[in-house]
Design an enzyme around this catalytic site. Structure first.
Site, mmCIF file in Angstrom:
data_model
loop_
_atom_site.group_PDB
_atom_site.id
_atom_site.type_symbol
_atom_site.label_atom_id
_atom_site.label_comp_id
_atom_site.label_asym_id
_atom_site.label_seq_id
_atom_site.Cartn_x
_atom_site.Cartn_y
_atom_site.Cartn_z
ATOM 1 N N LYS A 85 0.843 -1.195 0.000
ATOM 2 C CA LYS A 85 0.000 0.000 0.000
ATOM 3 C C LYS A 85 0.879 1.246 0.000
ATOM 4 O O LYS A 85 1.760 1.377 0.865
ATOM 5 C CB LYS A 85 -0.841 -0.007 1.275
HETATM 6 O O1 G3P Z 1 -7.840 0.977 5.407
HETATM 7 C C1 G3P Z 1 -8.204 2.181 4.802
HETATM 8 C C2 G3P Z 1 -9.535 2.745 5.259
HETATM 9 O O2 G3P Z 1 -10.534 1.792 5.150
HETATM 10 C C3 G3P Z 1 -9.514 3.517 6.545
HETATM 11 O O3 G3P Z 1 -10.776 3.902 6.957
HETATM 12 O O4 G3P Z 1 -12.193 4.536 8.853
HETATM 13 O O5 G3P Z 1 -9.796 5.249 8.862
HETATM 14 O O6 G3P Z 1 -11.445 6.303 7.306
HETATM 15 P P1 G3P Z 1 -11.044 5.059 8.048
#
Ligand code: G3P
Length: 225
Positions: A85
């Site tokens: 990533k």
């Molecule tokens: O893993 C990436 C993403 O899904 C993170 O989500 O909840 O931190 O906005 P969030």
């Protein structure tokens, strides 16, 4: 459509894998930090639990190109399931452009706009992670417009690694419904949101009714025996 679980919890990965529905796992530094375990160790544990052929995303931390390049090379060697990533930055794009022709698979993260998705696709990303929850949190209502446009883009044009649009930062089952409606190839969601997908009050009522009818039929048969 592929469903990934967005977690670094081994218990959650195990449970979701037992359902037989999970095509991959996404982790990020915030999720790993909550677990209080060494990063590489946890990623390898996740790879073992999900089994061969499932995509497991592990994120680079280094922001500068040279260090990110070395980090991406290293992470890519950890396990055959790994998708590295990298963020949608000039350094992240350059790292993808450099290593994707050598077979390293990339999940480009922190994408919020169609131009950003285009850059990631051209650089050789396999997954274009578009964060819908963080945009919806701002109340703009535009999160899925970017997803829809990116799905059209990958279905219309040829890119180096036939990228797939990955809906990330999911906060509710409704966002998964929307991802399906616009034809996104992948959604990653926290375990608790995946659990919520099972529930419908009429399913619960239906199970209760079938069980009751069956018990009544047994009792009736016993009385007439
Ligand atoms: O893993 C990436 C993403 O899904 C993170 O989500 O909840 O931190 O906005 P969030």
């Amino acid at each position: 459509m592929k469903l990934f679980v967005d977690t670094a919890s081994l218990d959650e990965v195990k449970r979701a894998s037992e359902w037989g529905l999970v095509d991959g796992v996404t982790t990020n530094p915030s999720l790993i930090a909550r677990e209080n375990v060494p990063y590489r160790k946890r990623v390898l544990e996740i790879c073992d639990v999900v089994g061969p052929g499932k995509a497991v995303s592990a994120e680079c931390i280094e922001p500068e190109f040279d260090k990110m390049l070395a980090e991406a090379r290293d992470i890519a060697k950890w396990h055959p399931n790994i998708h590295v990533k990298v963020p949608l930055t000039p350094a992240g794009v350059e790292v993808m452009a450099r290593l994707s022709p050598q077979g390293v698979r990339f999940n480009c993260t922190l994408i919020f706009s169609l131009p950003q998705a285009l850059l990631a696709a051209k650089a050789g990303a396999k997954f274009l992670s578009i964060f819908v929850g963080r945009v919806d949190d701002m109340g703009s209502g535009e999160a899925f417009k970017t997803v829809e446009d990116a799905v059209d883009m990958v279905n219309t044009y040829e890119f180096p690694n036939q990228p797939e649009v990955l809906v990330a930062s999911v906060r509710s089952p409704l966002q998964i419904v929307e991802a399906v409606r616009v034809g996104a190839q992948i959604t990653t969601a926290p375990f608790k949101i995946l659990e919520e997908l099972f529930h419908h009050p009429l399913t619960d009522a239906g199970i209760e009714r079938f069980a009751k009818d069956y018990q009544e039929a047994l009792a009736h048969a016993a009385r007439n025996a």
